[in-house]
Design a protein around this motif. Structure first.
Motif, short mmCIF file in Angstrom:
data_model
loop_
_atom_site.label_atom_id
_atom_site.label_comp_id
_atom_site.label_asym_id
_atom_site.label_seq_id
_atom_site.Cartn_x
_atom_site.Cartn_y
_atom_site.Cartn_z
N THR A 30 31.17 36.95 47.36
CA THR A 30 30.52 37.12 46.06
C THR A 30 30.39 38.59 45.71
N LEU A 31 30.03 39.41 46.69
CA LEU A 31 29.92 40.85 46.45
C LEU A 31 31.28 41.43 46.06
N GLU A 32 32.34 40.97 46.70
CA GLU A 32 33.67 41.47 46.36
C GLU A 32 34.08 40.98 44.97
N GLU A 33 33.69 39.76 44.63
CA GLU A 33 33.99 39.25 43.29
C GLU A 33 33.27 40.06 42.22
N ALA A 34 32.07 40.54 42.55
CA ALA A 34 31.29 41.32 41.60
C ALA A 34 31.75 42.77 41.50
N PHE A 35 32.07 43.39 42.65
CA PHE A 35 32.28 44.83 42.70
C PHE A 35 33.65 45.27 43.21
N GLY A 36 34.46 44.36 43.71
CA GLY A 36 35.71 44.72 44.37
C GLY A 36 36.81 45.16 43.41
N PRO A 37 38.01 45.41 43.94
CA PRO A 37 39.11 45.97 43.15
C PRO A 37 39.51 45.14 41.93
N ALA A 38 39.32 43.82 41.98
CA ALA A 38 39.73 42.97 40.85
C ALA A 38 38.55 42.54 40.00
N PHE A 300 23.58 45.15 37.27
CA PHE A 300 23.82 46.35 38.05
C PHE A 300 25.32 46.60 38.08
N GLN A 301 25.67 47.84 37.69
CA GLN A 301 27.06 48.22 37.50
C GLN A 301 27.44 49.29 38.52
N THR A 302 28.68 49.27 38.94
CA THR A 302 29.14 50.23 39.94
C THR A 302 29.40 51.60 39.31
N GLY A 303 29.15 52.65 40.10
CA GLY A 303 29.40 54.01 39.67
C GLY A 303 30.36 54.73 40.60
N GLU A 304 30.70 55.96 40.22
CA GLU A 304 31.70 56.72 40.97
C GLU A 304 31.24 57.05 42.39
N ALA A 305 29.94 57.36 42.56
CA ALA A 305 29.44 57.67 43.90
C ALA A 305 29.60 56.47 44.83
N LEU A 306 29.34 55.26 44.32
CA LEU A 306 29.50 54.05 45.13
C LEU A 306 30.97 53.86 45.50
N PHE A 314 34.59 49.13 46.60
CA PHE A 314 33.90 48.79 45.37
C PHE A 314 34.31 49.81 44.32
N LYS A 315 34.69 49.34 43.13
CA LYS A 315 35.28 50.21 42.13
C LYS A 315 34.33 50.49 40.96
N ALA A 316 34.30 51.74 40.53
CA ALA A 316 33.62 52.08 39.28
C ALA A 316 34.52 51.64 38.13
N VAL A 317 33.94 51.01 37.13
CA VAL A 317 34.76 50.48 36.04
C VAL A 317 34.50 51.25 34.74
N PRO A 318 35.54 51.47 33.93
CA PRO A 318 35.34 52.10 32.62
C PRO A 318 34.67 51.12 31.67
N HIS A 319 33.76 51.64 30.87
CA HIS A 319 33.04 50.79 29.91
C HIS A 319 32.62 51.64 28.71
N TYR A 320 32.23 50.98 27.66
CA TYR A 320 31.80 51.66 26.44
C TYR A 320 30.91 50.72 25.65
N VAL A 321 30.20 51.27 24.68
CA VAL A 321 29.37 50.47 23.79
C VAL A 321 29.98 50.54 22.40
N ARG A 322 30.27 49.38 21.86
CA ARG A 322 30.96 49.29 20.57
C ARG A 322 29.97 49.05 19.45
N GLY A 323 30.14 49.82 18.37
CA GLY A 323 29.30 49.66 17.21
C GLY A 323 29.70 48.47 16.35
N ALA A 324 28.94 48.24 15.30
CA ALA A 324 29.19 47.12 14.41
C ALA A 324 30.24 47.46 13.36
N ALA A 325 30.97 46.46 12.93
CA ALA A 325 31.93 46.64 11.85
C ALA A 325 31.20 46.91 10.54
N ALA A 326 31.85 47.65 9.66
CA ALA A 326 31.26 47.93 8.36
C ALA A 326 30.89 46.64 7.65
N GLY A 327 29.76 46.65 7.00
CA GLY A 327 29.28 45.46 6.31
C GLY A 327 28.46 44.55 7.19
#
Length: 367
Positions: A30-38, A300-306, A314-327
């Motif tokens: 389960t830990l590998e499914e949450a944080f592992g390479p895939a 809880f999300q993985t970071g570079e130090a981990l 365990f891999k740090a993953v790229p992420h971002y926060v997306r804003g709302a579409a106009a209107g």
């Protein structure tokens, strides 16, 4: 464990209970499914203490109150000498296209206190003020009860992160040669470099550019990075609350204290009118997944130090926060809290670098 699979077999979001973490009964698979390479690099923790729900709603409401303070009050809690990484910050970061991010306000503080370790950090690293400067708090007459509320919720999040870390240590001992038992839990519980960030994403103003993008057929992904540029977290584990959406056009974030002595919680929307607004994670194949955190849970999300400490298991993953579409943005603000559990500055993250060196390079690149 719960998950949301898709026909393309993209990674799933993993959920565990607080009891499983306390009992150290989360399986290594389960830990590998949450944080592992895939993986998506994130785990949801449910069945939290009852007080969590109220703490979350109160503090995330304060995010709107804080961000809408008069400019002169916000200036009192800015720390340019700490590169705006302590206290209030707005318009100091850049997005993917290089423009300054004025749609997001942040309040930073370090919630773990140890006088001796804090003095050691200042003595050994006098040129890292963003990690060693004392917190600066708004006064009680401006935001009553804010400091205690902030630290109470952060402490709960750090305590939960330590349980996640304890289970990650089990994985490290079982799977990594030379991994020292208790490594990650020690970092999470004792580091005075852990940093919390209370975030307020302002309702974005409409513009011709966003209206033009909305009209395009690929508009579902057109607003990537609008609220927060794609990045990896720096630390070990990042604790995240669910997002709170507030219609500030209807519920103006100005109020007087209620019977508890705190500013009242703001009414919360069930969801954003734009279903694509929120936290997105890019998996190893570059596919994007919108992550939903229930209000009564933490993620809880993985970071570079981990990633470095676990030698890439365990891999740090790229992420971002997306804003709302106009209107669809309206006057809706987004509030959330992130707690970045980070090693002390002198602790090694790999054979050559301590955390101070890793942090300095990352922060300098962001400015």
């Amino acid at each position: 464990m719960s998950s949301s699979g898709e026909a393309d077999k993209r990674p799933q979001t993993v959920s565990v209970s607080l009891t499983e973490l306390k009992d150290s009964s989360v399986s290594l698979d389960t830990l590998e499914e949450a944080f592992g390479p895939a993986s998506l690099g994130i785990i949801i923790v449910r069945d939290l203490p009852e007080r969590f729900v109220e703490l979350r709603k109160r503090l995330l409401s304060y995010s709107s109150y804080f961000a809408n303070l008069p400019a002169e009050e916000l200036a009192k809690v800015e720390k340019p000498e700490a590169k705006y990484d302590v206290g209030w910050s707005c318009g100091k970061e850049t997005l993917a296209n290089g423009r300054y991010d004025t749609l997001k306000g942040s309040y930073y503080a370090q919630p773990i206190h140890d006088t001796e370790l804090e003095a050691k950090a200042r003595r050994l690293y006098p040129n890292v003020p963003e990690m060693t400067s004392p917190n600066t708090w708004p006064t009680e007459d401006v935001l009553p009860g804010f400091e205690k509320l902030f630290e109470d919720l952060c402490r709960l999040i750090v305590d939960t992160a330590a349980l996640v870390a304890r289970n990650c240590d089990r994985y490290g001992v079982a799977k990594l040669d030379g991994y020292r038992e208790g490594t990650l839990e020690h970092i999470v519980r004792t580091s005075v470099c852990t940093k919390a960030r209370l975030l307020h994403y302002f309702p974005p103003p409409p513009s011709p550019a966003t209206e033009e993008v909305e009209a395009r057929p690929d508009s579902a992904m057109a607003f990537d990075d609008d609220w927060c540029a794609t990045h990896h977290d720096l630390g070990a584990l990042t604790g995240l609350t669910s997002q709170m959406f507030v219609d500030e056009g209807i519920h103006t974030p100005h109020a007087t204290p209620d019977e508890s002595g705190l500013l009242p919680s703001l009414p919360e929307l069930d969801s954003h009118p734009d279903a694509n607004a929120g936290l997105w994670i890019k998996d190893r194949s570059g596919r994007k997944t919108l992550v939903q955190i229930p209000r009564d849970c933490l993620a809880f999300q993985t970071g570079e130090a981990l990633q470095l400490i676990t030698k890439g298991k365990f891999k740090a993953v790229p992420h971002y926060v997306r804003g709302a579409a106009a209107g669809k943005a309206g006057q809706i603000a987004r509030n959330t809290l992130a707690v970045f559990t980070q090693p002390n500055l002198w602790e090694k993250v790999d054979e050559e670098r301590d955390f101070a060196r890793l942090a300095q390079v990352t922060i300098d690149n962001a400015l």
